[in-house]
Write an enzyme that holds these catalytic residues in place. Sequence first.
Site, PDB file in Angstrom:
ATOM      1  N   PRO A  10       0.864  -1.189   0.000  1.00 20.52           N
ATOM      2  CA  PRO A  10       0.000   0.000   0.000  1.00 20.52           C
ATOM      3  C   PRO A  10       0.896   1.233   0.000  1.00 20.52           C
ATOM      4  O   PRO A  10       1.814   1.315   0.809  1.00 20.52           O
ATOM      5  CB  PRO A  10      -0.762  -0.122   1.325  1.00 20.52           C
ATOM      6  CG  PRO A  10       0.098  -0.966   2.209  1.00 20.52           C
ATOM      7  CD  PRO A  10       0.916  -1.853   1.316  1.00 20.52           C
ATOM      8  N   MET A  11       0.654   2.167  -0.900  1.00 21.95           N
ATOM      9  CA  MET A  11       1.427   3.414  -0.891  1.00 21.95           C
ATOM     10  C   MET A  11       0.508   4.584  -1.240  1.00 21.95           C
ATOM     11  O   MET A  11       0.016   4.690  -2.377  1.00 21.95           O
ATOM     12  CB  MET A  11       2.606   3.330  -1.859  1.00 21.95           C
ATOM     13  CG  MET A  11       3.732   2.461  -1.335  1.00 21.95           C
ATOM     14  SD  MET A  11       5.237   2.589  -2.328  1.00 21.95           S
ATOM     15  CE  MET A  11       4.781   1.621  -3.748  1.00 21.95           C
ATOM     16  N   CYS A  97       2.251   2.860  10.174  1.00 25.74           N
ATOM     17  CA  CYS A  97       2.497   4.161   9.537  1.00 25.74           C
ATOM     18  C   CYS A  97       3.049   5.174  10.544  1.00 25.74           C
ATOM     19  O   CYS A  97       2.477   5.368  11.615  1.00 25.74           O
ATOM     20  CB  CYS A  97       1.192   4.671   8.925  1.00 25.74           C
ATOM     21  SG  CYS A  97       1.398   6.272   8.161  1.00 25.74           S
ATOM     22  N   LYS A 135      -0.560  -5.063   8.945  1.00 28.99           N
ATOM     23  CA  LYS A 135       0.793  -4.674   8.488  1.00 28.99           C
ATOM     24  C   LYS A 135       1.412  -3.829   9.593  1.00 28.99           C
ATOM     25  O   LYS A 135       0.804  -2.851  10.038  1.00 28.99           O
ATOM     26  CB  LYS A 135       0.705  -3.882   7.182  1.00 28.99           C
ATOM     27  CG  LYS A 135       2.064  -3.360   6.696  1.00 28.99           C
ATOM     28  CD  LYS A 135       1.944  -2.830   5.259  1.00 28.99           C
ATOM     29  CE  LYS A 135       3.265  -2.317   4.709  1.00 28.99           C
ATOM     30  NZ  LYS A 135       3.528  -0.925   5.015  1.00 28.99           N
ATOM     31  N   ASN A 204       8.741  -7.223   4.380  1.00 34.12           N
ATOM     32  CA  ASN A 204       8.710  -5.976   3.598  1.00 34.12           C
ATOM     33  C   ASN A 204       9.907  -5.087   3.939  1.00 34.12           C
ATOM     34  O   ASN A 204      10.278  -4.963   5.097  1.00 34.12           O
ATOM     35  CB  ASN A 204       7.379  -5.248   3.889  1.00 34.12           C
ATOM     36  CG  ASN A 204       7.334  -3.839   3.338  1.00 34.12           C
ATOM     37  OD1 ASN A 204       7.114  -2.897   4.087  1.00 34.12           O
ATOM     38  ND2 ASN A 204       7.521  -3.685   2.060  1.00 34.12           N
ATOM     39  N   ASP A 206      12.919  -2.902   1.184  1.00 34.13           N
ATOM     40  CA  ASP A 206      14.100  -2.954   0.299  1.00 34.13           C
ATOM     41  C   ASP A 206      14.129  -4.116  -0.684  1.00 34.13           C
ATOM     42  O   ASP A 206      15.214  -4.449  -1.173  1.00 34.13           O
ATOM     43  CB  ASP A 206      15.402  -3.028   1.123  1.00 34.13           C
ATOM     44  CG  ASP A 206      15.611  -1.814   2.006  1.00 34.13           C
ATOM     45  OD1 ASP A 206      15.004  -0.776   1.726  1.00 34.13           O
ATOM     46  OD2 ASP A 206      16.386  -1.927   2.982  1.00 34.13           O
ATOM     47  N   GLY A 228       7.336  -2.184  -2.147  1.00 35.37           N
ATOM     48  CA  GLY A 228       6.868  -0.794  -2.217  1.00 35.37           C
ATOM     49  C   GLY A 228       7.651  -0.020  -3.256  1.00 35.37           C
ATOM     50  O   GLY A 228       7.364  -0.090  -4.456  1.00 35.37           O
ATOM     51  N   ARG A 229       8.709   0.662  -2.819  1.00 35.15           N
ATOM     52  CA  ARG A 229       9.405   1.595  -3.718  1.00 35.15           C
ATOM     53  C   ARG A 229      10.010   0.929  -4.945  1.00 35.15           C
ATOM     54  O   ARG A 229      10.190   1.596  -5.967  1.00 35.15           O
ATOM     55  CB  ARG A 229      10.466   2.360  -2.916  1.00 35.15           C
ATOM     56  CG  ARG A 229       9.831   3.344  -1.930  1.00 35.15           C
ATOM     57  CD  ARG A 229      10.792   3.771  -0.860  1.00 35.15           C
ATOM     58  NE  ARG A 229      11.273   2.611  -0.100  1.00 35.15           N
ATOM     59  CZ  ARG A 229      12.228   2.647   0.819  1.00 35.15           C
ATOM     60  NH1 ARG A 229      12.802   3.784   1.082  1.00 35.15           N
ATOM     61  NH2 ARG A 229      12.588   1.557   1.463  1.00 35.15           N
TER      62      ARG A 229
HETATM   63  C1  LIG Z   1       4.998   7.133  -0.916  1.00 43.27           C
HETATM   64  C2  LIG Z   1       4.741   6.048   0.094  1.00 43.27           C
HETATM   65  C3  LIG Z   1       3.475   5.881   0.620  1.00 43.27           C
HETATM   66  C4  LIG Z   1       3.218   4.869   1.561  1.00 43.27           C
HETATM   67  N1  LIG Z   1       1.942   4.676   2.015  1.00 43.27           N
HETATM   68  C5  LIG Z   1       1.671   3.624   2.829  1.00 43.27           C
HETATM   69  C6  LIG Z   1       0.338   3.289   3.192  1.00 43.27           C
HETATM   70  O1  LIG Z   1      -0.636   3.932   2.762  1.00 43.27           O
HETATM   71  N2  LIG Z   1       0.155   2.233   4.027  1.00 43.27           N
HETATM   72  C7  LIG Z   1       1.198   1.480   4.505  1.00 43.27           C
HETATM   73  O2  LIG Z   1       0.983   0.520   5.254  1.00 43.27           O
HETATM   74  N3  LIG Z   1       2.460   1.761   4.153  1.00 43.27           N
HETATM   75  C8  LIG Z   1       2.720   2.785   3.323  1.00 43.27           C
HETATM   76  N4  LIG Z   1       4.002   3.015   2.908  1.00 43.27           N
HETATM   77  C9  LIG Z   1       5.067   2.074   3.325  1.00 43.27           C
HETATM   78  C10 LIG Z   1       5.250   0.956   2.292  1.00 43.27           C
HETATM   79  O3  LIG Z   1       4.072   0.178   2.155  1.00 43.27           O
HETATM   80  C11 LIG Z   1       6.413   0.026   2.690  1.00 43.27           C
HETATM   81  O4  LIG Z   1       6.135  -0.528   3.950  1.00 43.27           O
HETATM   82  C12 LIG Z   1       7.740   0.762   2.751  1.00 43.27           C
HETATM   83  O5  LIG Z   1       7.916   1.629   1.650  1.00 43.27           O
HETATM   84  C13 LIG Z   1       8.928  -0.234   2.815  1.00 43.27           C
HETATM   85  O6  LIG Z   1       8.916  -1.075   1.689  1.00 43.27           O
HETATM   86  P1  LIG Z   1       9.895  -0.833   0.406  1.00 43.27           P
HETATM   87  O7  LIG Z   1      11.297  -0.768   0.951  1.00 43.27           O
HETATM   88  O8  LIG Z   1       9.633  -1.994  -0.497  1.00 43.27           O
HETATM   89  O9  LIG Z   1       9.486   0.493  -0.171  1.00 43.27           O
HETATM   90  C14 LIG Z   1       4.273   4.025   2.002  1.00 43.27           C
HETATM   91  C15 LIG Z   1       5.553   4.203   1.470  1.00 43.27           C
HETATM   92  C16 LIG Z   1       5.797   5.189   0.524  1.00 43.27           C
HETATM   93  C17 LIG Z   1       7.188   5.341  -0.044  1.00 43.27           C
END
Ligand SMILES: Cc1cc2nc3c(=O)[nH]c(=O)nc-3n(C[C@H](O)[C@H](O)[C@H](O)COP(=O)(O)O)c2cc1C
Length: 321
Positions: A10-11, A97, A135, A204, A206, A228-229
């Site tokens: 979720p982002m 969050c 989460k 989750n 990186d 995510g990213r």
């Molecule tokens: C722009 C952005 C928005 C995000 N929004 C949410 C969200 O709405 N809900 C949530 O549980 N995590 C949110 N996250 C966290 C991501 O879901 C994830 O846990 C975090 O980016 C680490 O994973 P990654 O290293 O694969 O990016 C957000 C992250 C980013 C960068």
Amino acid sequence: MKKPLFVLAPMANVTDSAFRAMFAKYGKPDVTWTEFVSADGLCSPKGKQMLMRDLAFTPKERPIVAQLFTGHPEAMKKAAKMVAKLGFDGIDINMGCPDRSVEKQGGGAAMIKDPKSALAVLEAARQGGIPVTIKTRIGYNAVDWKWLRLLLEQNLPVLTVHLRTRKEMSDVPAHWELMSEIVKLRDEVQKEVAPENRTLIIGNGDVHSLVDGDKKIREFGCDGVMIGRGIFGKPWFFNRMVKDKTPEERLKIMLEHAKLFAKTFNGKKKGSHKNFAVMKKHFKAYVSGWDGAKELRVQLMEVENVKQVEKIVKEYLAANF
Ligand SMILES: Cc1cc2nc3c(=O)[nH]c(=O)nc-3n(C[C@H](O)[C@H](O)[C@H](O)COP(=O)(O)O)c2cc1C
């Protein structure tokens, strides 16, 4: 479901319904998460009208989980019932969050510090009658094994663990070295449960490719990974048949995404509006990795609408390919 699971994180303001539709077309994840949505907001008529935009989905995105946050069980109960009625396959509660405004309402990572409230909100979410997942992060200021144990005692179908503390935000590498311990803890806490019915643990943090995800799953024993990213600018990310796209293909897909965004969020439908500037972070991600990408990116940072994007992309394609 088949294991291991590769799921879309979720982002907020990234994985909106337009972007998710692009994934459904170019490379579907095993499960899709919506952006987080305020359960409190869903309980007020004005908030509901706006937030329904974030809960819109098409059957092609299934299985799809709606992510909700709140510190208020009553709001969660109502929101969970609404989400179930909309046809979602599950509800995920955001307990990680770090956003101050979310925490102030008792939601997100604040729940790690208030397990009693977290369990009350979980109980309320279950009243929606569809599966409920969580989460979270590994702790608030430090790794919190009591918190993880408590969550593993709740018979959740899925627990997603972002392998950083709240304090670490996203500033340090994710602590994948803890994953084997978390899996061990699950197996100890749930030793009376048949292995195939135990909580699926999704790691989750990186993960930057499917191969990287495969490696982490093999090495640390989790049941899946959430990305995510790593997916920015790559709606084909989850498609194992696609290694990468050429610059020309990337630009065509980017334009398709921009058009879909404008159609979904810049039309006349009440409550559906999103600022077109949201697309700029996508442009940055799509347009990178080849000579001349920087100049094109600079041009795209100035656009205000999809017509301008179309003009710039068409001229670039005609001149370069
Ligand atoms: C722009 C952005 C928005 C995000 N929004 C949410 C969200 O709405 N809900 C949530 O549980 N995590 C949110 N996250 C966290 C991501 O879901 C994830 O846990 C975090 O980016 C680490 O994973 P990654 O290293 O694969 O990016 C957000 C992250 C980013 C960068």
